[in-house]
Design an enzyme around this catalytic site. Sequence first.
Site, short mmCIF file in Angstrom:
data_model
loop_
_atom_site.label_atom_id
_atom_site.label_comp_id
_atom_site.label_asym_id
_atom_site.label_seq_id
_atom_site.Cartn_x
_atom_site.Cartn_y
_atom_site.Cartn_z
N ASP A 27 0.60 -1.24 0.10
CA ASP A 27 0.29 -0.28 -0.15
C ASP A 27 0.95 1.10 -0.27
O ASP A 27 0.11 2.58 -0.29
CB ASP A 27 -1.04 0.00 1.43
CG ASP A 27 -2.56 -0.67 1.55
OD1 ASP A 27 -1.77 -1.24 0.13
OD2 ASP A 27 -2.90 -1.22 2.41
N THR A 28 2.00 1.35 0.67
CA THR A 28 2.42 2.99 0.88
C THR A 28 3.94 2.68 1.22
O THR A 28 4.77 3.42 1.36
CB THR A 28 2.57 2.75 2.55
OG1 THR A 28 2.23 2.54 3.40
CG2 THR A 28 0.42 3.74 2.77
N ARG A 29 4.49 1.28 1.11
CA ARG A 29 6.04 1.70 1.13
C ARG A 29 6.93 2.26 -0.03
O ARG A 29 7.40 3.17 0.60
CB ARG A 29 6.47 -0.04 0.79
CG ARG A 29 8.09 -0.04 0.31
CD ARG A 29 8.99 -1.60 0.72
NE ARG A 29 7.87 -2.87 0.70
CZ ARG A 29 8.44 -2.83 1.73
NH1 ARG A 29 9.53 -2.62 2.22
NH2 ARG A 29 8.15 -4.52 2.50
N GLU A 91 2.71 -7.79 14.28
CA GLU A 91 3.63 -6.34 14.41
C GLU A 91 3.03 -6.07 15.53
O GLU A 91 2.74 -5.28 16.68
CB GLU A 91 4.23 -5.96 13.64
CG GLU A 91 4.91 -6.22 12.19
CD GLU A 91 5.29 -5.38 11.22
OE1 GLU A 91 6.47 -5.83 10.83
OE2 GLU A 91 4.73 -4.30 11.36
#
Length: 851
Positions: A27-29, A91
């Site tokens: 999505d956002t890397r 995580e």
Amino acid sequence: MALSTIFSSSVTSPWLYDVFLSFRGEDTRYTFTAHLYHALIQKGIRTFVDDDEVKRGDEISTKLLPAIEDSRISIIVFSKNYASSTWCLDELVKILESKKSKQQIVLPVFYHVDPSDIRHQRGTFGEALAKHAEKLNGDMKFQMWKAALREVANLSGDHLIRNGNESKFIDGIVQEVSRIVNHSYLPVAKYPVGLDSKVRDIMKYLHVSIGTNDVRMVGILGVGGIGKTTLAKSIYNSIDFAFEASCFLPIDSDTANQAYRLVQLQETLLSKIFGDCKSLKVDSIDTGSTMIKHMLRSKRVLLILDDVDHLTQLETLTGGHDWFGKGSRIIITTRDQHLLTTHGVDSTYKMTGLNHDDAFELFCWHAFKRNKPDDGYGEFVEQIINYAGSLPLVLTVLGSDLYGRSKKEWESALDQYGKIPHQDIQRILQTSYNRLSENEKNIFLDIACCFIGDVFDDVIKILDSFDFCPNFWIPRLREKCLISELNGKLQMHDLLRDMGREVVRQQSHEKPGARSRLFNHEDVRDVLEVDTGTENVQAIVVDFPEDDDMIRLSSKAFKKMKRLRLFRCRNARFSGELKSLPNGIRVLDWPKCPLQSLPQFHGDRLVILRMPFSLIQEIRLEFKAEMIFPGKKIPDWFSHCKEITSNSHRCEFDIKVAPPYNLDDIIGIALCAVIEPVATIILAVSIMRGDTCARNYWDARATFDEIDSDHVWLRYLTTEDITCLRAVSVDQADDLGITFESRDPNSMIFKRCGVHLLYKQHEQNAKDHAGHVPHHENIDVHLNAPIEDIGNLANPMGGSQLSKRRLVDYDDYEDDHNIESNLYAQQRKPASTLEIKIFLISSVWRSSYVK
């Protein structure tokens, strides 16, 4: 991660990373997360992302989880597909665990998603969870994921809507992170072994952790050197980011002008919170208190007062909860429990020393620069651990002192530490002593030199005879963590004992006879054999190594010791004769005394005379002391006496209290027994009122082993004892029944027993005899027998009502029932009789009560 890396970072920051970034890569890397990461790095913020820190071929799970634990802040970037990744959800669970266990800060970022969708688990988050549910089929991990999503969605975070200004949004996040990480960390410890668990404990059990709006005051209590300051600094570093302002304030009150120091502290507190400002000038203590209350009551502050030693410091710096804004935390470190209690703290954390493994590791880091000793040094390390008593200060100082030294140097150092404490340790521990009152200092030194391991009540009685008011001061020494009580015996940490003894040694380095207390066997020998004692000597304890040579007494050994109040021999052998003893001596405890007769001295201040196994042929029975000595005679002044013509382990008295007196007039009872021990026994007394125990006296030094002669035992029940007996009385008694009994019939035989009552005088008699009656503690006492017929000290507690002595033959008491039925069978006595049973305890009790 290497342990040395953690230790070196603890000096500046306890965290390896400032920020851990959690995100869904697809999505956002390469968009939002990349821009945020770059902005954080540009500001010098140490940030962990998986593609930067985890190299190809490394197992991600073994790298990512420690990185989360070692990060100050976790930023979680929630995007539409975040919940579809099981790794992201794992995580998230780990991040929230670190939030609870390590006070990690969690900053949720809602990137083009609605926080309510995460909270209620709908939309893309609901769809992703439904797919996970099909695969996991009710697995507990799935429930943990759902709970974690709900929890984090309820946290305060940043929401970027579609078409929002991403650059400005990222700048706001970076500013918030910078505010948190760009503060100076307090130096904690080079090797903080065992510290994390204590931080977790105080956060968990004392509710110091952030997140609530209540104002909390918490105390950290412990002896000097146990790590209070280190713990407080670590807590400060962990939570100060969450407050509008914070201040760590060392008190350091050991100055001549205390008022000036308080004003300085008030100014320092205000300047640390508001910055340097001329308007914050404090011109008096009252002004400073008013300013602190007025200026801080609307601020959420973290205030730590380190090493408080006086109530005024708390009153003028942290007057009350209403001085501070909502959510404030005030932490107070001190050595004095009473200060915390009086000030009304919400809770107190009492520090304990390190466990053996942590103590071992901490010492090794300082002594060997690794977590285990060099080959051949393990035994030395264990000796140090035993000596240090788990105090981090001592382990740190001695480890640094011994680093790089040879085995011979270690051996020499260990021998030296046993004689004279290391100067750095002495200086810190002696701070507690220096702050004591004069009476507290005397009591502390007496305990350190003479009474460790003794029965608590016995020590109180002895110290009271020295006019030290122990019932007032000993509780204060306990509150200051200087002494303790275990199983009825007085205890003191070995290092505090050594500190006290070093204070005495420093009174005269070269001349032991000029010191106030003598306890070292070499010093005692020198003083008693060479006659080097002075009027400074107040107490002598003779405790020699086994098989040590005999002491050859100088006939004038005690002549110059005019202030001597205690002489106690534990195991030494003597030869020679003495001409005199000091008139003011209160305690003479000398088993196996070789003297044929007591030296000349008044003895009117004696409270304890213990001389079992001695060669003394006769002792003046008019002494008013508690006594144990060879003999066959009840003192002449005893008003009630019984001769026992056959072997018996029991003797009874039925005493009619003659008018105008009654039991309420009794202020003391003297008890005496001539006993023939027939087994190894410990002489002790358990005083019973009916079936209720009123008093227990365990005499750790009145033991008889292989004795072949009769001994006289004499003890006084004081006004306090009588009050205690009345307190358990269930009726208005007119008469008194007293029974002597051996709890083990095979251990001793009673040959004679005596009882003597001491009355306070009626008001009218006091007026009639004014000017003719001796006084004791403002209580008038009546004598109806002339003093010249009794002896110098015939009124052993300041006067007595002496009735005509009655001698009664007493045959063996026959009974077929056991001791328990004897103890509780009260139906034999009328209801108007106060029954007291005196039990002498035999050897079966010895292991529990004899030192």
